[in-house]
Design a protein around this motif. Structure first.
Motif, PDB file in Angstrom:
ATOM      1  N   TYR A  39       0.836  -1.204   0.000  1.00 17.41           N
ATOM      2  CA  TYR A  39       0.000   0.000   0.000  1.00 17.41           C
ATOM      3  C   TYR A  39       0.867   1.249   0.000  1.00 17.41           C
ATOM      4  CZ  TYR A  39       0.509   1.286   5.019  1.00 17.41           C
ATOM      5  OH  TYR A  39       0.983   1.698   6.239  1.00 17.41           O
ATOM      6  N   TYR A  40       0.284   2.362  -0.423  1.00 17.14           N
ATOM      7  CA  TYR A  40       1.013   3.635  -0.469  1.00 17.14           C
ATOM      8  C   TYR A  40       0.074   4.771  -0.129  1.00 17.14           C
ATOM      9  CZ  TYR A  40      -1.067   3.226  -5.114  1.00 17.14           C
ATOM     10  OH  TYR A  40      -1.944   3.013  -6.143  1.00 17.14           O
ATOM     11  N   LEU A  41       0.677   5.838   0.309  1.00 22.94           N
ATOM     12  CA  LEU A  41      -0.079   7.004   0.727  1.00 22.94           C
ATOM     13  C   LEU A  41       0.786   8.216   0.404  1.00 22.94           C
ATOM     14  CD1 LEU A  41      -2.647   6.971   2.810  1.00 22.94           C
ATOM     15  CD2 LEU A  41      -1.036   7.956   4.339  1.00 22.94           C
ATOM     16  N   ALA A  62     -14.403  21.486  -7.471  1.00 26.40           N
ATOM     17  CA  ALA A  62     -14.656  20.750  -6.228  1.00 26.40           C
ATOM     18  C   ALA A  62     -14.255  19.290  -6.412  1.00 26.40           C
ATOM     19  CB  ALA A  62     -16.143  20.844  -5.883  1.00 26.40           C
ATOM     20  N   GLY A  63     -13.396  18.797  -5.542  1.00 25.01           N
ATOM     21  CA  GLY A  63     -12.988  17.382  -5.612  1.00 25.01           C
ATOM     22  C   GLY A  63     -11.920  17.096  -6.651  1.00 25.01           C
ATOM     23  N   ARG A  64     -11.455  18.126  -7.347  1.00 20.83           N
ATOM     24  CA  ARG A  64     -10.399  17.902  -8.342  1.00 20.83           C
ATOM     25  C   ARG A  64      -9.254  18.882  -8.116  1.00 20.83           C
ATOM     26  NH1 ARG A  64     -12.518  17.542 -14.085  1.00 20.83           N
ATOM     27  NH2 ARG A  64     -12.837  15.356 -13.589  1.00 20.83           N
ATOM     28  N   GLN A 119      -2.610  18.872  -7.088  1.00 24.49           N
ATOM     29  CA  GLN A 119      -1.886  17.969  -6.188  1.00 24.49           C
ATOM     30  C   GLN A 119      -2.925  17.376  -5.244  1.00 24.49           C
ATOM     31  OE1 GLN A 119       1.704  19.183  -4.060  1.00 24.49           O
ATOM     32  NE2 GLN A 119       1.159  17.835  -2.364  1.00 24.49           N
ATOM     33  N   PHE A 120      -2.995  16.051  -5.198  1.00 26.04           N
ATOM     34  CA  PHE A 120      -3.945  15.386  -4.296  1.00 26.04           C
ATOM     35  C   PHE A 120      -3.257  14.174  -3.691  1.00 26.04           C
ATOM     36  CE2 PHE A 120      -4.868  11.947  -7.327  1.00 26.04           C
ATOM     37  CZ  PHE A 120      -4.477  12.545  -8.515  1.00 26.04           C
ATOM     38  N   VAL A 121      -3.794  13.700  -2.594  1.00 24.43           N
ATOM     39  CA  VAL A 121      -3.148  12.588  -1.890  1.00 24.43           C
ATOM     40  C   VAL A 121      -3.933  11.304  -2.122  1.00 24.43           C
ATOM     41  CG1 VAL A 121      -2.506  11.672   0.369  1.00 24.43           C
ATOM     42  CG2 VAL A 121      -2.121  14.087  -0.158  1.00 24.43           C
ATOM     43  N   GLN A 122      -3.246  10.324  -2.648  1.00 21.84           N
ATOM     44  CA  GLN A 122      -3.893   9.022  -2.858  1.00 21.84           C
ATOM     45  C   GLN A 122      -3.469   8.021  -1.798  1.00 21.84           C
ATOM     46  OE1 GLN A 122      -3.119   7.309  -6.730  1.00 21.84           O
ATOM     47  NE2 GLN A 122      -4.946   8.207  -7.646  1.00 21.84           N
ATOM     48  N   PHE A 123      -4.442   7.232  -1.371  1.00 22.97           N
ATOM     49  CA  PHE A 123      -4.157   6.017  -0.621  1.00 22.97           C
ATOM     50  C   PHE A 123      -4.502   4.889  -1.570  1.00 22.97           C
ATOM     51  CE2 PHE A 123      -6.575   2.723   1.905  1.00 22.97           C
ATOM     52  CZ  PHE A 123      -5.451   1.998   2.259  1.00 22.97           C
ATOM     53  N   GLY A 149     -10.050   5.382 -16.564  1.00 21.95           N
ATOM     54  CA  GLY A 149      -9.282   6.324 -17.377  1.00 21.95           C
ATOM     55  C   GLY A 149      -7.838   5.924 -17.647  1.00 21.95           C
ATOM     56  N   LEU A 150      -7.457   4.712 -17.296  1.00 20.18           N
ATOM     57  CA  LEU A 150      -6.076   4.281 -17.506  1.00 20.18           C
ATOM     58  C   LEU A 150      -6.096   3.013 -18.354  1.00 20.18           C
ATOM     59  CD1 LEU A 150      -6.590   5.073 -14.217  1.00 20.18           C
ATOM     60  CD2 LEU A 150      -4.118   5.261 -14.373  1.00 20.18           C
ATOM     61  N   ASP A 151      -5.007   2.804 -19.129  1.00 17.93           N
ATOM     62  CA  ASP A 151      -5.033   1.740 -20.140  1.00 17.93           C
ATOM     63  C   ASP A 151      -4.720   0.344 -19.638  1.00 17.93           C
ATOM     64  OD1 ASP A 151      -5.868   3.194 -22.223  1.00 17.93           O
ATOM     65  OD2 ASP A 151      -3.909   3.371 -23.220  1.00 17.93           O
ATOM     66  N   THR A 209     -18.493  12.303  -8.559  1.00 22.83           N
ATOM     67  CA  THR A 209     -18.951  11.454  -7.464  1.00 22.83           C
ATOM     68  C   THR A 209     -18.038  10.261  -7.210  1.00 22.83           C
ATOM     69  OG1 THR A 209     -20.346  10.266  -9.001  1.00 22.83           O
ATOM     70  CG2 THR A 209     -21.384  12.065  -7.765  1.00 22.83           C
ATOM     71  N   THR A 210     -17.033  10.067  -8.072  1.00 22.16           N
ATOM     72  CA  THR A 210     -16.165   8.904  -7.878  1.00 22.16           C
ATOM     73  C   THR A 210     -15.192   9.135  -6.725  1.00 22.16           C
ATOM     74  OG1 THR A 210     -16.295   8.494 -10.233  1.00 22.16           O
ATOM     75  CG2 THR A 210     -14.585   7.324  -9.041  1.00 22.16           C
ATOM     76  N   LEU A 211     -15.250   8.233  -5.762  1.00 20.87           N
ATOM     77  CA  LEU A 211     -14.356   8.346  -4.606  1.00 20.87           C
ATOM     78  C   LEU A 211     -13.096   7.522  -4.805  1.00 20.87           C
ATOM     79  CD1 LEU A 211     -16.925   7.798  -1.709  1.00 20.87           C
ATOM     80  CD2 LEU A 211     -16.006   9.964  -2.530  1.00 20.87           C
TER      81      LEU A 211
HETATM   82  P1  HAM Z   1      -7.773   6.924 -10.930  1.00 22.55           P
HETATM   83  O1  HAM Z   1      -9.176   6.551 -11.192  1.00 22.55           O
HETATM   84  O2  HAM Z   1      -7.086   7.751 -11.933  1.00 22.55           O
HETATM   85  O3  HAM Z   1      -6.994   5.552 -10.729  1.00 22.55           O
HETATM   86  O4  HAM Z   1      -7.668   7.648  -9.540  1.00 22.55           O
HETATM   87  C1  HAM Z   1      -8.104   7.019  -8.357  1.00 22.55           C
HETATM   88  C2  HAM Z   1      -8.778   8.007  -7.446  1.00 22.55           C
HETATM   89  O5  HAM Z   1      -7.918   9.125  -7.223  1.00 22.55           O
HETATM   90  C3  HAM Z   1     -10.051   8.626  -7.995  1.00 22.55           C
HETATM   91  O6  HAM Z   1     -11.150   7.801  -7.809  1.00 22.55           O
HETATM   92  C4  HAM Z   1     -10.145   9.875  -7.144  1.00 22.55           C
HETATM   93  O7  HAM Z   1     -10.636   9.583  -5.841  1.00 22.55           O
HETATM   94  C5  HAM Z   1      -8.705  10.282  -7.003  1.00 22.55           C
HETATM   95  N1  HAM Z   1      -8.321  11.362  -7.927  1.00 22.55           N
HETATM   96  C6  HAM Z   1      -7.939  11.252  -9.204  1.00 22.55           C
HETATM   97  N2  HAM Z   1      -7.664  12.466  -9.722  1.00 22.55           N
HETATM   98  C7  HAM Z   1      -7.892  13.358  -8.739  1.00 22.55           C
HETATM   99  C8  HAM Z   1      -7.800  14.781  -8.640  1.00 22.55           C
HETATM  100  N3  HAM Z   1      -7.380  15.518  -9.662  1.00 22.55           N
HETATM  101  N4  HAM Z   1      -8.122  15.373  -7.463  1.00 22.55           N
HETATM  102  C9  HAM Z   1      -8.539  14.630  -6.411  1.00 22.55           C
HETATM  103  N5  HAM Z   1      -8.653  13.292  -6.449  1.00 22.55           N
HETATM  104  C10 HAM Z   1      -8.333  12.658  -7.588  1.00 22.55           C
HETATM  105  C11 HAM Z   1      -5.675   5.468 -10.406  1.00 22.55           C
HETATM  106  O8  HAM Z   1      -4.970   6.382 -10.081  1.00 22.55           O
HETATM  107  C12 HAM Z   1      -5.159   4.029 -10.411  1.00 22.55           C
HETATM  108  N6  HAM Z   1      -3.719   4.062 -10.161  1.00 22.55           N
HETATM  109  C13 HAM Z   1      -5.893   3.210  -9.378  1.00 22.55           C
HETATM  110  C14 HAM Z   1      -5.431   1.792  -9.321  1.00 22.55           C
HETATM  111  C15 HAM Z   1      -4.577   1.272  -8.420  1.00 22.55           C
HETATM  112  N7  HAM Z   1      -5.737   0.842 -10.177  1.00 22.55           N
HETATM  113  C16 HAM Z   1      -5.117  -0.268  -9.833  1.00 22.55           C
HETATM  114  N8  HAM Z   1      -4.394  -0.010  -8.770  1.00 22.55           N
END
Ligand code: HAM
Length: 423
Positions: free
Chosen positions: A106-108, A119-121, A124-128, A259-261, A281-283
């Motif tokens: 896992y990563y954060l 809003a919501g975009r 720079q954003f933090v992914q878990f 959105g990824l290949d 609405t995508t979390l």
């Molecule tokens: P992704 O759908 O591009 O997938 O992004 C995953 C999540 O990151 C989104 O559902 C959303 O919560 C958040 N996110 C994306 N872009 C933004 C933004 N500009 N601002 C705020 N939140 C954002 C991935 O990134 C893949 N790597 C997921 C994955 C992991 N697939 C397999 N393993």
């Protein structure tokens, strides 16, 4: 003019950062429960990683990357997502040879995308995120989805929708691809230039186009589920069966593309259904990416994962009216009065901290009342009153700020006595 923060970024200030820390703690706790281990990869990578990993027909690679040449002339990109880096690291560090398999990581951390902020975009954003590499058991697909759901449910979120699809294996995808080309080709002129480019390169991307989403051919496009071969169908059935066994509700949506290949087989997203959540609405999003390790130069290894952003998670909490307490607390605060009191508080504070007490003192020579206020503001449990008189008698007054009760403690054995009081 004052310098301002870059567009699409935010400062997380004390008072709010405690909410982030709480959620991050929750993520680590859940990962520990599911036996996923943390990996930290660089925030920048060679640009080629994302071109090959994420795919060069995606919006991310074509429009959203923060790429630049470094001083050595290498083309570098601030990571737009975590999967490509984790897979690179998996292959580079030969984790496929680890005794413990599958490798569950896992990563954060921050990701960067040059998107239109709203809003919501953010830019720079933090992914878990989590990635499980090395298993082609549909039970691990269900495990990954269940981990994502637990993250939201454990924080009290209820208005969630899990959307599921299967993109099938290579054979199914090739059959579907041909059907998509046949479907769109005769009228591709009516679509945007991006879609025209996508037709031959990656027609699946057309289904994800924001500009042409209302075109009549979109609704009648061939569904991937009709092109799944037997193996892919069976795999998808098992994933669904396991989710049901885990009491996880889902909806199958054959138009879910992502959105990824790199995806094949399972693809999923978790949406918020809370009123007032906003347009996006995508979390959370994720899925299986069986060819990616090989693409990164490793052996053929299956993988699945997801990522969610902290920012959207926090918005969902807000939309559902869930408040995470961001309380500040301290064990004690020294009320230092007079010069001797202030001098001695340096020594006492050091002793308190070395003994493990979270403690502070006045540094602004405030009056007693203002110092008590400061202690309250910090959420201190005790005020330790240190004035000239107390120092002379060697007896220190300690006030419990919750009950108002006052105790006298000898200065000689202060730490010992104070520890007893706190117990
Ligand atoms: P992704 O759908 O591009 O997938 O992004 C995953 C999540 O990151 C989104 O559902 C959303 O919560 C958040 N996110 C994306 N872009 C933004 C933004 N500009 N601002 C705020 N939140 C954002 C991935 O990134 C893949 N790597 C997921 C994955 C992991 N697939 C397999 N393993």
């Amino acid at each position: 003019m004052a310098i301002q923060i870059p567009r699409g970024t935010q400062d997380i200030l004390p008072g709010v950062v405690e909410k982030w820390q709480f959620i991050e703690g929750k993520a680590r706790e859940i990962c520990n429960k599911y036996q996923y281990h943390e990996i930290r990869t660089p925030i920048f990578e060679n640009t080629e990683l994302f071109m090959r990993g994420v795919g060069d027909t995606t919006d991310i690679v074509q429009k959203e990357m923060y790429s630049f040449d470094d001083r050595g002339g290498r083309n570098i990109t601030l990571r737009p997502e975590g999967t490509a880096s984790v897979v690179r690291s998996f292959a580079e560090n030969k984790m496929f040879g680890n005794p413990t398999q599958p490798v569950k990581l896992y990563y954060l951390g921050p990701m960067f995308r040059y998107e239109r902020p709203q809003a919501g975009r953010f830019r720079q954003f933090v992914q878990f995120g989590v990635e499980a590499l090395g298993s082609m058991d549909p039970a691990i697909d269900a495990e990954v989805i269940s981990l994502a759901m637990e993250m939201y449910k454990s924080l009290g979120l209820k208005k969630l929708r899990l959307v599921l699809n299967s993109l099938g294996d290579n054979e199914s995808r090739i059959a579907h691809r041909t059907a998509l080309i046949n479907h769109f080709q005769p009228r591709i002129g009516e679509f945007c230039s991006d879609c025209q480019n996508r037709l031959e390169k990656n027609p699946l991307r057309i289904l994800d186009c924001k500009k042409d989403r209302d075109h009549e051919l979109m609704a009648t496009a061939p569904s991937i589920l009709e092109y799944l071969n037997e193996d892919s169908k069976q795999y998808f059935e098992k994933v669904k069966q396991y989710l049901t066994a885990m009491d996880i509700d889902y909806i199958v949506d054959p138009t879910l593309v992502r959105g990824l290949d790199y995806y094949n087989h399972t693809a999923f997203e978790i949406m918020s259904e809370a009123e007032g959540f906003g347009a996006i609405t995508t979390l959370c999003g994720g899925g299986r990416y069986n060819g990616l390790v090989q693409e990164m130069g490793g052996p053929d290894t299956p993988g699945i994962g997801f990522a969610l952003s902290m920012e959207r998670l926090l918005s969902a909490l807000e939309a559902e009216g869930i408040n995470i307490e961001a309380e500040q607390t301290a064990d004690c605060y020294i009320i230092a009065l007079g010069e001797k009191g202030r001098d001695y508080s340096v020594t006492l504070l050091q002793k308190l901290r070395l003994a493990g007490f979270s403690s502070d003192r006045d540094y602004l020579e405030r009056k007693m009342k203002a110092q008590f206020k400061a202690a309250e503001r910090l959420g201190a449990k005790y005020a330790i009153i240190l004035g000239d008189d107390e120092l002379q008698t060697g007896i220190i007054a300690v006030k419990n700020l919750e009950t108002g009760e006052q105790t006298e403690i000898s200065l000689e054995n202060f730490i010992e006595e104070f520890s007893k009081l706190c117990r």
